[in-house]
Design an enzyme around this catalytic site. Structure first.
Site, PDB file in Angstrom:
ATOM      1  N   ARG A 195       0.852  -1.188   0.000  1.00  0.00           N
ATOM      2  CA  ARG A 195       0.000   0.000   0.000  1.00  0.00           C
ATOM      3  C   ARG A 195       0.892   1.243   0.000  1.00  0.00           C
ATOM      4  NH1 ARG A 195      -3.606  -2.516  -1.732  1.00  0.00           N
ATOM      5  NH2 ARG A 195      -5.603  -3.022  -0.756  1.00  0.00           N
ATOM      6  N   HIS A 255      -1.499   0.804  -9.848  1.00  0.00           N
ATOM      7  CA  HIS A 255      -2.172  -0.233  -9.039  1.00  0.00           C
ATOM      8  C   HIS A 255      -2.661  -1.380  -9.937  1.00  0.00           C
ATOM      9  CE1 HIS A 255      -4.360  -0.904  -4.988  1.00  0.00           C
ATOM     10  NE2 HIS A 255      -4.196  -2.048  -5.604  1.00  0.00           N
TER      11      HIS A 255
HETATM   12  P1  NDP Z   1      -1.832 -11.767   4.227  1.00  0.00           P
HETATM   13  O1  NDP Z   1      -2.696 -11.298   5.362  1.00  0.00           O
HETATM   14  O2  NDP Z   1      -2.003 -13.147   3.736  1.00  0.00           O
HETATM   15  O3  NDP Z   1      -0.299 -11.575   4.623  1.00  0.00           O
HETATM   16  C1  NDP Z   1       0.171 -10.497   5.328  1.00  0.00           C
HETATM   17  C2  NDP Z   1       1.614 -10.755   5.746  1.00  0.00           C
HETATM   18  O4  NDP Z   1       2.121  -9.557   6.342  1.00  0.00           O
HETATM   19  C3  NDP Z   1       1.721 -11.864   6.798  1.00  0.00           C
HETATM   20  O5  NDP Z   1       2.851 -12.658   6.532  1.00  0.00           O
HETATM   21  C4  NDP Z   1       1.922 -11.091   8.099  1.00  0.00           C
HETATM   22  O6  NDP Z   1       2.676 -11.754   9.071  1.00  0.00           O
HETATM   23  C5  NDP Z   1       2.696  -9.890   7.598  1.00  0.00           C
HETATM   24  N1  NDP Z   1       2.550  -8.766   8.545  1.00  0.00           N
HETATM   25  C6  NDP Z   1       1.428  -8.094   8.907  1.00  0.00           C
HETATM   26  N2  NDP Z   1       1.703  -7.164   9.820  1.00  0.00           N
HETATM   27  C7  NDP Z   1       3.028  -7.251  10.060  1.00  0.00           C
HETATM   28  C8  NDP Z   1       3.915  -6.562  10.908  1.00  0.00           C
HETATM   29  N3  NDP Z   1       3.493  -5.597  11.739  1.00  0.00           N
HETATM   30  N4  NDP Z   1       5.219  -6.916  10.903  1.00  0.00           N
HETATM   31  C9  NDP Z   1       5.665  -7.908  10.090  1.00  0.00           C
HETATM   32  N5  NDP Z   1       4.867  -8.611   9.250  1.00  0.00           N
HETATM   33  C10 NDP Z   1       3.567  -8.275   9.234  1.00  0.00           C
HETATM   34  O7  NDP Z   1      -2.067 -10.713   3.047  1.00  0.00           O
HETATM   35  P2  NDP Z   1      -1.886 -10.953   1.480  1.00  0.00           P
HETATM   36  O8  NDP Z   1      -0.586 -11.607   1.265  1.00  0.00           O
HETATM   37  O9  NDP Z   1      -3.093 -11.587   0.896  1.00  0.00           O
HETATM   38  O10 NDP Z   1      -1.864  -9.427   0.957  1.00  0.00           O
HETATM   39  C11 NDP Z   1      -0.861  -8.532   1.344  1.00  0.00           C
HETATM   40  C12 NDP Z   1      -1.181  -7.132   0.850  1.00  0.00           C
HETATM   41  O11 NDP Z   1      -0.923  -7.010  -0.534  1.00  0.00           O
HETATM   42  C13 NDP Z   1      -2.638  -6.689   0.966  1.00  0.00           C
HETATM   43  O12 NDP Z   1      -2.971  -6.331   2.280  1.00  0.00           O
HETATM   44  C14 NDP Z   1      -2.668  -5.502   0.027  1.00  0.00           C
HETATM   45  O13 NDP Z   1      -2.297  -4.338   0.717  1.00  0.00           O
HETATM   46  C15 NDP Z   1      -1.609  -5.833  -1.001  1.00  0.00           C
HETATM   47  N6  NDP Z   1      -2.182  -6.105  -2.328  1.00  0.00           N
HETATM   48  C16 NDP Z   1      -1.836  -5.286  -3.373  1.00  0.00           C
HETATM   49  C17 NDP Z   1      -2.282  -5.545  -4.653  1.00  0.00           C
HETATM   50  C18 NDP Z   1      -1.831  -4.731  -5.813  1.00  0.00           C
HETATM   51  O14 NDP Z   1      -2.386  -4.869  -6.920  1.00  0.00           O
HETATM   52  N7  NDP Z   1      -0.824  -3.893  -5.675  1.00  0.00           N
HETATM   53  C19 NDP Z   1      -3.195  -6.664  -4.919  1.00  0.00           C
HETATM   54  C20 NDP Z   1      -3.487  -7.468  -3.763  1.00  0.00           C
HETATM   55  C21 NDP Z   1      -3.000  -7.188  -2.516  1.00  0.00           C
HETATM   56  P3  NDP Z   1       2.123 -13.092   9.799  1.00  0.00           P
HETATM   57  O15 NDP Z   1       2.035 -14.112   8.706  1.00  0.00           O
HETATM   58  O16 NDP Z   1       3.160 -13.412  10.780  1.00  0.00           O
HETATM   59  O17 NDP Z   1       0.788 -12.729  10.365  1.00  0.00           O
HETATM   60  C1  OXD Z   2      -6.202  -5.633  -3.191  1.00  0.00           C
HETATM   61  C2  OXD Z   2      -5.672  -4.721  -4.166  1.00  0.00           C
HETATM   62  O1  OXD Z   2      -5.968  -5.442  -2.023  1.00  0.00           O
HETATM   63  O2  OXD Z   2      -6.098  -4.750  -5.303  1.00  0.00           O
HETATM   64  O3  OXD Z   2      -6.855  -6.592  -3.602  1.00  0.00           O
HETATM   65  O4  OXD Z   2      -4.791  -3.925  -3.860  1.00  0.00           O
END
Ligand code: NDP
Ligand code: OXD
Length: 309
Positions: free
Chosen positions: A224, A272
């Site tokens: 993000r 995006h």
């Molecule tokens: P998940 O919830 O599956 O994974 C999140 C990961 O981040 C986990 O490994 C988690 O750790 C880690 N995390 C969260 N908070 C912390 C912290 N404070 N310190 C360290 N690690 C942390 O999410 P997704 O993988 O499905 O998605 C990730 C992000 O990708 C979405 O939230 C979105 O913002 C972004 N996104 C962007 C897109 C784009 O087109 N650019 C499309 C889709 C998503 P733990 O496993 O230990 O809980």
């Molecule tokens: C999502 C994105 O979070 O598109 O799915 O960024």
């Protein structure tokens, strides 16, 4: 009972058609044509404004139209006890891995320099950086980050991943918790951010983080926009601490035309699109979740509202 759609990013028509076909018994409405607020049972939302979800007293679930659910959990008026669901998988991990792979290859093969030479019609055989000198760090090892890390590792990069909790991913050196963050950064020539946006992760890529990386590093942001402190990124590029960045997400989207990122030579901006929505997969998951909820079964993608992801 109605399903209400709210998004200022994507048109409602494909959703209307999918619901008419798959769940014809439940009326589908598009904000602001909500009908009686008391009828709204399911809210399908992309980045609703603060307070929006508090208007529907009989809400049974909030279905976010993204993998990331920000800013919903931080809305102080978010109705208590209503499950918040996010999109899980729906084709995102593979696309995000493609994007990260392209960005890392672009930097390691020094494509920006080669493109600049072409513009000047100059034949100058710049060598790529050695893969062995190009360790990559992936922030976030969830549904998306774990696939990104595995893809980069399979391509021969020395990959580390950083998450809140300890992980075991073959071929990936795992770091866990805030106390390991600096160490993780210090070994990562390229940092790929795939974190969710929460109060703990906002502004995480700031001057201190860039300074902890090896000089001449690179940032790839597919999480993000608010993970990055924009002015700190520009300063780190100005000083040569960072060599380049590829950014897909921004604090304000669309990125305003006056924003310096658009024209900064070391920055590649994409709008995006790292993981574009595959409508059929996304719709199938949302419809499946509503069916599950109607049958009293557990839905997919339940968000821990306190944790924020
Ligand atoms: P998940 O919830 O599956 O994974 C999140 C990961 O981040 C986990 O490994 C988690 O750790 C880690 N995390 C969260 N908070 C912390 C912290 N404070 N310190 C360290 N690690 C942390 O999410 P997704 O993988 O499905 O998605 C990730 C992000 O990708 C979405 O939230 C979105 O913002 C972004 N996104 C962007 C897109 C784009 O087109 N650019 C499309 C889709 C998503 P733990 O496993 O230990 O809980
Ligand atoms: C999502 C994105 O979070 O598109 O799915 O960024």
């Amino acid at each position: 009972m109605t399903i209400l759609y709210y998004s200022n990013a994507d048109p409602a028509e494909p959703w209307r058609e999918a619901f008419a076909r798959e769940l014809p018994r439940i009326p589908f409405r598009v904000w602001p044509d909500s009908g009686p607020l008391t009828d709204v049972r399911y809210a399908l939302v992309w980045k609703p404004p603060r307070g929006f979800l508090a208007q529907f007293p009989n809400l049974r679930a909030i279905l976010a139209l993204g993998a990331g659910v920000d800013p919903i959990p931080s809305d102080p008026a978010l109705p208590k006890g209503v499950p918040l669901l996010r999109l899980v998988d729906v084709g995102f991990p593979a696309q995000m891995a493609d994007y990260a792979m392209y960005a890392v290859l672009r930097f390691q093969r020094r494509m920006a320099e080669l493109e600049a030479l072409q513009r000047q019609a100059r034949w100058n055989q710049i060598d790529p950086y050695f893969v062995r000198d190009f360790p990559v760090g992936v922030m976030g090892l969830g549904v998306i980050g774990s696939v990104v890390a595995q893809r980069l590792a399979a391509a021969g990069y020395a990959v580390a991943g950083w998450a809140r909790s300890a992980k075991r991913i073959e071929g990936v050196e795992a770091f866990a918790g805030s106390e390991t963050f600096r160490k993780f950064l210090s070994r990562s020539r390229v940092v790929v951010n795939a974190l969710p946006l929460t109060p703990q992760t906002e502004n995480i890529l700031d001057a201190a983080a860039f300074a902890a990386m090896p000089r001449g590093g690179y940032i790839v942001n597919i999480g993000r926009g608010a993970h990055v402190v924009d002015r700190d990124l520009i300063s780190a590029l100005d000083s040569g601490q960072l060599e380049g960045a590829m950014l897909d997400v921004f604090r304000e989207e669309p990125l305003p035309s006056s924003h310096p990122f658009w024209r900064y030579p070391g920055i590649v901006v994409t709008p995006h699109v790292a993981a574009p929505t595959i409508a059929s997969e996304v719709q199938a998951q949302v419809i499946e979740n509503i069916r599950r909820l109607e049958r009293g079964e557990s839905p997919l993608g339940l968000v821990d509202r306190d944790r924020g992801y």
